[in-house]
Design a protein around this motif. Structure first.
Motif, PDB file in Angstrom:
ATOM      1  N   ASN A   1       0.844  -1.193   0.000  1.00 56.50           N
ATOM      2  CA  ASN A   1       0.000   0.000   0.000  1.00 56.50           C
ATOM      3  C   ASN A   1       0.880   1.245   0.000  1.00 56.50           C
ATOM      4  N   PHE A   2       0.562   2.182  -0.884  1.00 59.23           N
ATOM      5  CA  PHE A   2       1.379   3.388  -1.027  1.00 59.23           C
ATOM      6  C   PHE A   2       1.340   4.249   0.226  1.00 59.23           C
ATOM      7  N   ASN A   3       0.175   4.329   0.870  1.00 55.65           N
ATOM      8  CA  ASN A   3       0.069   5.146   2.079  1.00 55.65           C
ATOM      9  C   ASN A   3       0.932   4.601   3.208  1.00 55.65           C
ATOM     10  N   VAL A   4       1.029   3.275   3.308  1.00 57.21           N
ATOM     11  CA  VAL A   4       1.906   2.674   4.326  1.00 57.21           C
ATOM     12  C   VAL A   4       3.362   3.027   4.041  1.00 57.21           C
ATOM     13  N   PHE A   5       3.725   2.998   2.769  1.00 55.28           N
ATOM     14  CA  PHE A   5       5.088   3.380   2.366  1.00 55.28           C
ATOM     15  C   PHE A   5       5.399   4.814   2.796  1.00 55.28           C
ATOM     16  N   LEU A   6       4.477   5.735   2.521  1.00 60.81           N
ATOM     17  CA  LEU A   6       4.679   7.128   2.926  1.00 60.81           C
ATOM     18  C   LEU A   6       4.713   7.274   4.452  1.00 60.81           C
ATOM     19  N   ASN A   7       3.750   6.622   5.109  1.00 60.85           N
ATOM     20  CA  ASN A   7       3.633   6.777   6.555  1.00 60.85           C
ATOM     21  C   ASN A   7       4.860   6.258   7.294  1.00 60.85           C
ATOM     22  N   ASN A   8       5.462   5.202   6.785  1.00 62.08           N
ATOM     23  CA  ASN A   8       6.647   4.685   7.469  1.00 62.08           C
ATOM     24  C   ASN A   8       7.807   5.681   7.403  1.00 62.08           C
ATOM     25  N   HIS A   9       7.926   6.406   6.291  1.00 60.59           N
ATOM     26  CA  HIS A   9       8.937   7.467   6.221  1.00 60.59           C
ATOM     27  C   HIS A   9       8.588   8.598   7.176  1.00 60.59           C
ATOM     28  N   ARG A  10       7.317   8.955   7.232  1.00 60.69           N
ATOM     29  CA  ARG A  10       6.888  10.009   8.158  1.00 60.69           C
ATOM     30  C   ARG A  10       7.155   9.610   9.605  1.00 60.69           C
ATOM     31  N   ILE A  11       6.903   8.349   9.910  1.00 58.87           N
ATOM     32  CA  ILE A  11       7.097   7.879  11.282  1.00 58.87           C
ATOM     33  C   ILE A  11       8.582   7.861  11.651  1.00 58.87           C
ATOM     34  N   GLU A  12       9.433   7.531  10.700  1.00 59.93           N
ATOM     35  CA  GLU A  12      10.871   7.574  10.987  1.00 59.93           C
ATOM     36  C   GLU A  12      11.295   8.990  11.356  1.00 59.93           C
ATOM     37  N   GLU A  13      10.770   9.989  10.648  1.00 59.56           N
ATOM     38  CA  GLU A  13      11.086  11.380  10.992  1.00 59.56           C
ATOM     39  C   GLU A  13      10.528  11.731  12.371  1.00 59.56           C
ATOM     40  N   ALA A  14       9.299  11.289  12.633  1.00 63.03           N
ATOM     41  CA  ALA A  14       8.677  11.578  13.928  1.00 63.03           C
ATOM     42  C   ALA A  14       9.439  10.905  15.063  1.00 63.03           C
ATOM     43  N   LYS A  15       9.909   9.696  14.856  1.00 58.26           N
ATOM     44  CA  LYS A  15      10.671   8.993  15.892  1.00 58.26           C
ATOM     45  C   LYS A  15      11.945   9.761  16.241  1.00 58.26           C
ATOM     46  N   ALA A  16      12.609  10.279  15.206  1.00 63.87           N
ATOM     47  CA  ALA A  16      13.830  11.040  15.456  1.00 63.87           C
ATOM     48  C   ALA A  16      13.520  12.318  16.246  1.00 63.87           C
ATOM     49  N   ALA A  17      12.409  12.967  15.898  1.00 68.12           N
ATOM     50  CA  ALA A  17      12.038  14.199  16.605  1.00 68.12           C
ATOM     51  C   ALA A  17      11.643  13.914  18.046  1.00 68.12           C
ATOM     52  N   LEU A  18      10.908  12.832  18.270  1.00 68.10           N
ATOM     53  CA  LEU A  18      10.461  12.495  19.627  1.00 68.10           C
ATOM     54  C   LEU A  18      11.628  12.080  20.519  1.00 68.10           C
ATOM     55  N   ALA A  19      12.681  11.532  19.911  1.00 68.22           N
ATOM     56  CA  ALA A  19      13.845  11.104  20.692  1.00 68.22           C
ATOM     57  C   ALA A  19      14.867  12.224  20.880  1.00 68.22           C
ATOM     58  N   ASP A  20      14.627  13.378  20.241  1.00 66.90           N
ATOM     59  CA  ASP A  20      15.564  14.500  20.307  1.00 66.90           C
ATOM     60  C   ASP A  20      15.301  15.326  21.575  1.00 66.90           C
ATOM     61  N   PRO A  21      16.258  15.394  22.518  1.00 61.89           N
ATOM     62  CA  PRO A  21      16.045  16.160  23.764  1.00 61.89           C
ATOM     63  C   PRO A  21      15.740  17.632  23.512  1.00 61.89           C
ATOM     64  N   SER A  22      16.274  18.184  22.430  1.00 62.18           N
ATOM     65  CA  SER A  22      16.038  19.600  22.153  1.00 62.18           C
ATOM     66  C   SER A  22      14.610  19.880  21.710  1.00 62.18           C
ATOM     67  N   GLN A  23      13.844  18.821  21.366  1.00 60.66           N
ATOM     68  CA  GLN A  23      12.447  18.982  20.955  1.00 60.66           C
ATOM     69  C   GLN A  23      11.487  18.402  21.998  1.00 60.66           C
ATOM     70  N   ALA A  24      11.966  18.295  23.231  1.00 65.47           N
ATOM     71  CA  ALA A  24      11.156  17.668  24.276  1.00 65.47           C
ATOM     72  C   ALA A  24       9.882  18.445  24.573  1.00 65.47           C
ATOM     73  N   GLU A  25       9.903  19.754  24.338  1.00 62.91           N
ATOM     74  CA  GLU A  25       8.718  20.568  24.626  1.00 62.91           C
ATOM     75  C   GLU A  25       7.822  20.772  23.402  1.00 62.91           C
ATOM     76  N   VAL A  26       8.220  20.251  22.271  1.00 63.25           N
ATOM     77  CA  VAL A  26       7.407  20.395  21.052  1.00 63.25           C
ATOM     78  C   VAL A  26       6.210  19.454  21.154  1.00 63.25           C
ATOM     79  N   PRO A  27       4.986  19.948  20.972  1.00 63.45           N
ATOM     80  CA  PRO A  27       3.802  19.074  21.060  1.00 63.45           C
ATOM     81  C   PRO A  27       3.841  17.945  20.033  1.00 63.45           C
ATOM     82  N   VAL A  28       3.280  16.815  20.411  1.00 65.38           N
ATOM     83  CA  VAL A  28       3.251  15.652  19.518  1.00 65.38           C
ATOM     84  C   VAL A  28       2.533  15.982  18.219  1.00 65.38           C
ATOM     85  N   ILE A  29       1.451  16.745  18.296  1.00 64.67           N
ATOM     86  CA  ILE A  29       0.696  17.060  17.089  1.00 64.67           C
ATOM     87  C   ILE A  29       1.524  17.911  16.124  1.00 64.67           C
ATOM     88  N   THR A  30       2.388  18.764  16.645  1.00 70.69           N
ATOM     89  CA  THR A  30       3.258  19.570  15.786  1.00 70.69           C
ATOM     90  C   THR A  30       4.245  18.680  15.048  1.00 70.69           C
TER      91      THR A  30
END
Length: 351
Positions: free
Chosen positions: A286-315
């Protein structure tokens, strides 16, 4: 052969084919949701084949009412089946069962109480309007998810299953609304004959398609960069490299409403070739799964970044390309096994 005998033969052939199809799906793919729903749809269709009639009466035998009710409720199963068959991430929810129960119960009450109470026209019209509504839902959702499906044989099968079932179900519902109380035995015989032909066509089409194309045994690959199959042609490898550059460098998955057509245009190749590459070389269905997995990899990096600890999840979700928080949370948990908030907490604790 009399009309009655011909009609009985058509009904028997339809029921037999549908029972064989249900048994085949349960035997080979009993652990796959789409296959179980397909078997349920086949069994409900067998109930329809045994009870269907253009001509109706306000007095329905008690033994006949459950078959008619199951036949009516089967339109909900058809809707769920089309969703599960073409969306590998689809999951049943408790309210799906409530919808099926409500439609089935209304049909049953209509057979035994509403129609005999002098409201047969209302009962027939209401039931068939419900049927038409679910057919419309199935068609709309199938068209809407058509471009995201990367399994070519499954894409072709959509045309057979959805068009054949929707065309028959829609015409049958319209005829019952318009001529239910003036239909002849000839109309009923023709109706059962058409049903038998459609059942045979769907069964033939489904049995010709590889089961692995229809029903995935293993879930979608979780990594955004799926393992690439070896021994690719040089031209294919160059295209995959170019695709990965668009994903990693330009982060094209962030674009709103990005489609496979847009991506194929950027790569200057036909859509069908890009579908084949992503499906056969990268392992996505599924093409959407392909896109979403790339998006999630970016989100995982942001969520694990201490400098972005105060950035809301929705952002973080919106920056990665998701349009709302709900789909992001579901996709994130499907890949990682935890919610975004839990993932951030785990990474913070480990730091």
């Amino acid at each position: 052969m009399t009309l009655a005998a011909t009609e009985l033969a058509f009904r028997a052939a339809s029921v037999a084919l549908l029972l064989v199809l249900a048994a085949s799906l349960l035997s080979d793919f009993r652990n796959v949701l789409a296959a179980r729903l397909g078997a349920a749809f086949a069994l409900g269709s067998a109930a329809h084949a045994a009870s269907c009639s253009i001509g109706v009466s306000s007095l329905v035998p008690i033994w006949h009412a459950p078959l008619i009710a199951l036949s009516t409720g089967n339109i909900v199963v058809f809707w769920l089946f089309t969703r599960a068959l073409f969306d590998d991430e689809f999951r049943l929810r408790w309210w799906h069962g409530l919808i099926w129960a409500a439609v089935t119960a209304f049909s049953f009450v209509g057979c035994l109480w509403i129609a005999p109470g002098g409201n047969a026209r209302f009962s027939v019209t209401a039931v068939n309007l419900i049927v038409l509504g679910f057919i419309a839902l199935a068609v709309v959702q199938t068209i809407g998810s058509w471009s995201a499906d990367l399994v070519e044989r499954r894409r072709r099968l959509r045309v057979v299953i959805v068009c054949a079932a929707a065309l028959y179900g829609g015409l049958n519902a319209l005829l019952q609304i318009l001529v239910a109380f003036s239909a002849s035995d000839v109309a009923d015989t023709v109706n059962t004959g058409v049903l038998a032909c459609i059942v045979a066509a769907i069964a033939y089409a489904m049995l010709r398609v590889d089961g692995a194309d229809l029903f995935p045994i293993a879930p979608e690959p979780a990594p955004a960069i799926a393992p690439i199959q070896p021994l690719a042609e040089d031209s294919d490898q160059k295209l995959i490299d170019a695709l990965m550059r668009l994903m990693a460098d330009e982060r094209i998955y962030r674009q709103e409403n990005i489609t496979i057509g847009v991506l194929a245009g950027r790569l200057r190749i036909p859509e069908y070739r890009l579908r084949r590459l992503i499906n056969q070389r990268l392992g996505y269905r599924n093409f959407n799964v392909f896109l979403n997995n790339h998006r999630i990899e970016e989100a995982k990096a942001a969520l694990a970044d201490p400098s972005q600890a105060e950035v809301p999840v929705i952002t973080i979700a919106m920056d990665a390309g998701f349009q709302s928080l709900g789909p992001f949370n579901r996709a994130f948990k499907a890949v990682t096994g935890v919610t975004p908030t839990e993932y951030r907490r785990l990474k913070t604790s480990a730091a």
